[in-house]
Design an enzyme around this catalytic site. Sequence first.
Site, PDB file in Angstrom:
ATOM      1  N   MET B   1       0.903  -1.425   0.037  1.00 37.83           N
ATOM      2  CA  MET B   1      -0.004  -0.030   0.059  1.00 37.83           C
ATOM      3  C   MET B   1       0.636   1.335  -0.278  1.00 37.83           C
ATOM      4  SD  MET B   1      -3.311   0.511   2.339  1.00 37.83           S
ATOM      5  CE  MET B   1      -2.698   1.302   4.075  1.00 37.83           C
ATOM      6  N   CYS B   2       0.476   2.361  -0.688  1.00 41.93           N
ATOM      7  CA  CYS B   2       1.481   3.386  -0.774  1.00 41.93           C
ATOM      8  C   CYS B   2       0.032   4.175  -0.825  1.00 41.93           C
ATOM      9  CB  CYS B   2       2.054   3.201  -2.193  1.00 41.93           C
ATOM     10  SG  CYS B   2       3.683   2.046  -1.895  1.00 41.93           S
ATOM     11  N   GLY B   3       0.747   6.089  -1.345  1.00 40.55           N
ATOM     12  CA  GLY B   3       0.431   7.143  -0.744  1.00 40.55           C
ATOM     13  C   GLY B   3       0.547   7.585  -2.047  1.00 40.55           C
ATOM     14  N   ARG B  30      -0.634   5.220   4.548  1.00 40.34           N
ATOM     15  CA  ARG B  30       0.373   4.413   3.564  1.00 40.34           C
ATOM     16  C   ARG B  30       1.149   4.304   3.075  1.00 40.34           C
ATOM     17  NH1 ARG B  30      -5.293   4.635   0.603  1.00 40.34           N
ATOM     18  NH2 ARG B  30      -4.219   3.133  -0.625  1.00 40.34           N
ATOM     19  N   ASN B 198       0.987   3.481  -7.370  1.00 37.76           N
ATOM     20  CA  ASN B 198       0.506   2.814  -6.021  1.00 37.76           C
ATOM     21  C   ASN B 198      -0.101   1.206  -6.162  1.00 37.76           C
ATOM     22  OD1 ASN B 198      -2.699   2.645  -4.153  1.00 37.76           O
ATOM     23  ND2 ASN B 198      -0.600   1.563  -3.497  1.00 37.76           N
TER      24      ASN B 198
END
Lengths: 510, 362, 258
Positions: B1-3, B30, B198
Amino acid sequence: MIPSYVPPKYKVEVDPNKCMLCERCTIECSWGVHRREGDRIISYSNRCGACHRCVAMCPRDAITIKENAVSWRSHPLWDIDARADIYNQAKTGCILLSGMANAKDHPIYFDKIVLDACQVTNPSIDPLREPMELRTYIGKKPKQLEFEFVEEEIDGKKIKKAKLKTKIAPNLKLDTPIMIAHMSYGALSLNAHLSFAKAVKECGTFMGTGEGGLPKALYPYADHIITQVASGRFGVNEEYLMKGAAIEIKIGQGAKPGIGGHLPGEKVTAEISATRMIPEGSDAISPAPHHDIYSIEDLAQLVRSLKEATRWKKPVFVKIAAVHNAPAIAVGIATSDADAVVIDGYKGGTGAAPKVFRDHVGIPIEMAIAAVDQRLREEGLRNEISIIASGGIRCAADVFKAIALGADAVYIGTAAMVALGCRVCGRCYTGLCAWGIATQRPELVKRLDPEVGARRVANLIKAWTHEIKELLGAAGINSIESLRGNRDRLRGVGLNEKELEVLGIKLAGE
Amino acid sequence: MCGIIGFMSRKKRMIKGDKIALALDSLKERGNGKGSGYVGYGIYPTKYKDCYAFHILIDNTPKFEKIKVEVENVLEQYGTIVKDEEIPTEDGIIEKTQIPWRYFYEVDEKYADREEDVVVDIVMEINDKVDGAFVISSGKDLGVFKAVGWPNEVAEFYRIDKYEGYMWLAHARYPTNTKAWWGGAHPFNLLNWSVVHNGEITSYGTNKRFVEMFGYKCRLLTDTEVVAYILDLLMRKHKIPVEYALSALAPRFWDEIDKMPEEERELHTAIRLAYGGAMLNGPFAIAVGTPHGLIFMNGDIEKDTTMFGLTDRIKLRPLIAAEKDDMIFISSEESAIRRICPDLDRVWMPDAGMPVIARPWK
Amino acid sequence: MEEVVIDAKDMHYRELNEKIHQILRENPDIKKIVLKNVLGQRFIGNGLQKKGLTIEIYGIPGGDLGMFMNGPTIIVHGNAEFAPGNTMDDGTIVIYGSSGDVTAHSMRGGKVFVRGDVGYRSGIHMKAYKDKVPVLVIGGRAKDFLGEYMAGGIIIVLNIDEKGNDLGKIKGRMIGTGIHGGAIYIRGEIDKDQLGVAADIKEFTQEDLEKIKPYIEEFCKWFNLPEDVKNKLINSKWTKIAPISKRPFGKLYTPDLM
């Protein structure tokens, strides 16, 4: 004289307490193992190849076939086969004939490759409920697309619109990347071919004719059939070429690279004679090379000639046996206007091959796919030609691994025959196949009901297709093109560094 | 999970970097502090505007000078270093394992007809051949700033608030399958392409081997790198109109294609056949900054940089778009947008696999 | 104290949620908590058990709003991010704006009302058990994969804009894919090829109408929709989507030995 230097391989026993003397076994066994003598069945074990026909048909479950418990003095070098072969050759002075695939204990690389699955960082995709695309196009793809901008008037306003300039060459559209390999009418019965033809039509895929021509009975399925042009050119004319969906030039076969084929005259029945366009009862000989192809430029010539004959409407494939130099040959094929290269590995099956070829010539299909795909990429040609792999594909996982190594699709031969009931007894060349698959004898052929056969083969293809979808979903991929050449999703177990390097994969744990 | 978050002023108003840093900070949940990065477009508007601005990370080891000479040797083969300097950073915030260096650079006139290809060659050569140096951006009038750290740490480290740009993209990383290192943080850039992402690309092996056929080399150990190269290949080199190029990344499903009118069906089939290797599989939401000269399917050539957002075609990652006056925003979460622009004219969720493209106003 | 207001500005979700719990501990009679300036704080209402409690939110709550909740009512004056109502047991969530992907994921009881649109895979794996029947009512439209894997409960799509006007034909793909329980009611026509695997269009009966009517009425009440809109909704053409079978994939497997 000693009747045979080689003891029977199997021991056939009919339990007299169970047997009701219906004599079914004596009819079912096309090799004449069983015979009634008085009030019992006598079995000649030395004729038995463990094809199971009698076992399957015995209403009383009275028949047992065992490995014959005759001990040979054990020796690590002089194993039983080595000695038995010598006894046979000493007796006859002949080349040993064999059927099916390479029987040596070579590594099966497919079994030393394991697959990846998603955990946490990306979701597995559920193929039953989410889209999962296996559609595969076999044929030439452009290296890049070109657009032109054409002015169009829409509602009184002039608007430029991007139009595709590139023309896409004809491709075969497969609903699943599994096709049925070329096995000739002659080697196989018409009912076997009909079974395959009905199955591939149902499954949205294709089968090959082999080099036996296209019998009229298969015409209704011709748009799902790839016709073959082999060195014997049997049955090849303009109608034949136009009839099929694509054409395959057969240069070689994995089970017997470097040699031709031979259908004995006794198998050339009236129908086969008509289909192959040769006289009834005469031998059908396929030369080792095509005598109009002595070099790569001659192959290109034949590819283009076939394209001319079909007005460039049919994809042309070239099939080679997987040999040491396969990558370089594939590059030559890729630049010849051919649409696909078929690589047939050394575990590929055959109706008949000299045993010395079957067991000793050629390379593993896994290595061949990896090397050919890599080489075509290095030359920037991979997109322009499809790779079809064949030779020892046994299950959905093999198909999956072949595609991840770099193939577009696979051909299955033996697996499709096994679906029909084949027991891999390896005596196809006798023409006595008790299951009605590799025979032309009408009484044997009719044992194979094409409707039942088609159902079984279609079931197999569908079951594998489901399994491939599940494996793709587990890998978080919803379209087969994202698996093609995706070696990152493979790992090796029990392979040395060089093997991993050729396969282009990492070791498990890396 | 990334933002991810990106915004652009369609008037090309200059916006200070602290805005993007603030927005990214609200996406830190995130990420996990193992990588953050920013790219600003329009940040070098002075005399270096027309130079290629190479941002290069060089290992902060005793070999630093030696590596730097090797980098310069590559650069000098093809052109002139107009100016070079260490990118100003703040001490004591993060461990400085790399020294970020920037070169303002002009490609030799003899390569005038293939200037951008030469820049790509330079990037590939440095990343592939120079041990201890990685090019993190190579476009004109833009720069990537990235490191291992939380969004606010990396922003402070690079003094992001000192830069002004009309378009910014940023990323808070939660590494999935590769280690946390500076080069692996987003954005990934080549020429004026910058990508923040993401998700995870399950087709990476296929995509990597596809672009390698065209001379690109993936050396940064993160799947997103390949996206920048695919975009460059399809839209700059092959001149595919942007809408169709993005359709190669997230193709229409075959059952949709089968129902299209003939001309459209042929076109989408051709895209899938020719660019199957470019299809991105697995969950993704990306925000991308683009170069000048992007072609649209209505034949327009965009003279300016644009910004677009795209998700995978079954929408396994979130993406929200929003508008306020001249501003267009793309982000993983609406709250990050509202952090810097509480009052929005319009907020919407783009359809799966369908791009949102922001173009500067004429 | 019956009502407490919290200013959530710049507050981390742990701090905010701890505050809510603290208020609940200290005020047994509390009826309402108002949260102002909410911006992306996750897990609001997570696991709360208190029936009769209302949490009113101004702003944009973060993901997993009301997850595992069992009883309270949450009212959001704004949009919600992903998965409001995730694995919720009971209670009500009312969202005045739109919500993100997987709204009402795995919900097994209670009600979620969304005035605007919902994202992808909304109502995924909703399930019913005995008297627990989860309900998701969507005012606008749903993106693809609505009611995927649905095993029970009711999804209602009203297909109206903010003024109550019809939005036109529903566009979503793969509706009810893998559905094996419950039902999806969509106002308007649906083409068969918009359905996912295992989903079927069934006859919409008087009994179905009686079943969904109270939820439409409740929706209209929450969002103050006029009587004529309510009547239009009730008297519209409805499409009912329900499973072909309880075991759509029962025939997929074979033992490896026959």
